[in-house]
Design an enzyme around this catalytic site. Sequence first.
Site, mmCIF file in Angstrom:
data_model
loop_
_atom_site.group_PDB
_atom_site.id
_atom_site.type_symbol
_atom_site.label_atom_id
_atom_site.label_comp_id
_atom_site.label_asym_id
_atom_site.label_seq_id
_atom_site.Cartn_x
_atom_site.Cartn_y
_atom_site.Cartn_z
ATOM 1 N N PRO A 29 0.837 -1.214 -0.203
ATOM 2 C CA PRO A 29 0.111 -0.048 0.060
ATOM 3 C C PRO A 29 0.938 1.297 0.152
ATOM 4 O O PRO A 29 1.937 1.247 0.701
ATOM 5 C CB PRO A 29 -0.771 0.022 1.566
ATOM 6 C CG PRO A 29 -0.435 -1.435 1.836
ATOM 7 C CD PRO A 29 0.790 -2.175 1.073
ATOM 8 N N GLU A 30 0.541 2.016 -0.873
ATOM 9 C CA GLU A 30 1.201 3.279 -1.006
ATOM 10 C C GLU A 30 0.358 4.586 -0.631
ATOM 11 O O GLU A 30 -0.870 4.277 0.185
ATOM 12 C CB GLU A 30 1.785 3.514 -2.114
ATOM 13 C CG GLU A 30 2.862 2.510 -2.857
ATOM 14 C CD GLU A 30 3.181 2.628 -4.202
ATOM 15 O OE1 GLU A 30 3.517 3.879 -4.800
ATOM 16 O OE2 GLU A 30 3.412 1.715 -4.911
ATOM 17 N N LYS A 83 3.386 6.407 4.717
ATOM 18 C CA LYS A 83 2.354 5.084 4.837
ATOM 19 C C LYS A 83 2.000 4.749 6.015
ATOM 20 O O LYS A 83 1.569 3.594 6.131
ATOM 21 C CB LYS A 83 3.368 4.155 3.958
ATOM 22 C CG LYS A 83 3.765 4.490 2.607
ATOM 23 C CD LYS A 83 4.428 3.328 1.847
ATOM 24 C CE LYS A 83 5.125 3.812 0.668
ATOM 25 N NZ LYS A 83 6.180 2.819 0.261
ATOM 26 N N ARG A 86 14.813 -2.687 -7.201
ATOM 27 C CA ARG A 86 13.456 -2.691 -7.468
ATOM 28 C C ARG A 86 12.980 -2.740 -8.746
ATOM 29 O O ARG A 86 13.687 -1.756 -9.632
ATOM 30 C CB ARG A 86 12.848 -1.746 -6.659
ATOM 31 C CG ARG A 86 13.014 -1.551 -5.119
ATOM 32 C CD ARG A 86 12.418 -2.662 -4.304
ATOM 33 N NE ARG A 86 11.023 -2.495 -4.605
ATOM 34 C CZ ARG A 86 10.021 -2.208 -3.692
ATOM 35 N NH1 ARG A 86 10.612 -1.201 -2.601
ATOM 36 N NH2 ARG A 86 8.780 -2.296 -4.007
#
Length: 296
Positions: A2-3, A60, A285
């Site tokens: 979740p961002e 976050k 990433r």
Amino acid sequence: MPELPEVETTVRGLKTKVLERTFVDVWSDWEKLVKKPGNFEEFKRIIKGKKIKKIWRRAKNIIFDLSRGCSLLVHQKMTGHFLVGTWKIEAGSWKPIGKGPLSDPYNRFIHIIFFLADGRMLALSDARKFAKVELWKTSELLNSQEFKKLGPEPLEKSFTFEKFKEVLLGSPLSPRLRRVKQVLMDPNIIAGIGNIYASEILWRAKIHPEKNVAKLDEKELKLLYQNIKKVLSLGVKLGGESFSDYRKPDGTKGDFDTERKAYKREGQKCQRCGTKIKRIKVAQRSAFFCPHCQKL
Ligand SMILES: [Zn+2]
């Protein structure tokens, strides 16, 4: 993971559902999720009887300000998400009472339940069990190193183009030698952007994920700034994405998936020019981009 848009969606959902409610008990089958205090019994003792006075977001993190100067901080990490409803134990695991979105298989990894005085429950579903739950004195949380280090909130009015350039290029800890995708994802430069939205922002701004931030010209900086605001606001408006584990507090999916142009679309055609989207690694990433629209 979740961002900002997903965490904001969760906070907005929780505000409508559990504000002014009181915790009467806590259950967990994975007590290690609670990092502070380290002892779960102690955590339980403190949380019982506390009322939720305010729910807000920083980067976050979800923060519940509770009665008597306490704050409960939750970082959902990889796969955590809050759900509100009622469950009962069946064959050793929690099953939602009644049919509905809480029965979505992504909502079945319930490892913490906060029982509310009105009979409902606030549950944390977390398949990977990486979420972080901490109990703080509110004043200590606000003054903590972790909070003080965080970069500005990109959706706030105070995050102007000047402020953006200042944090991106001007700080003494200059990220001049760093690649733009990595910089966007650094919470101490700008809060709340992760892997998904970084790729989406860069695709829209037509900037290669490996471009050095110091080499962005004024036009590119402006495009980047505008698209940070645009993409994150759109994410919030649509209730976040749900091609990963994320679900809203009522168990339903967010609608950002329809707007996804680059993230996890490698091999598919760029919606602007038809070139195939590529995937590369930037600082360990994955980054997804169009090699034609986003040239280095
Ligand atoms: Zn393209």
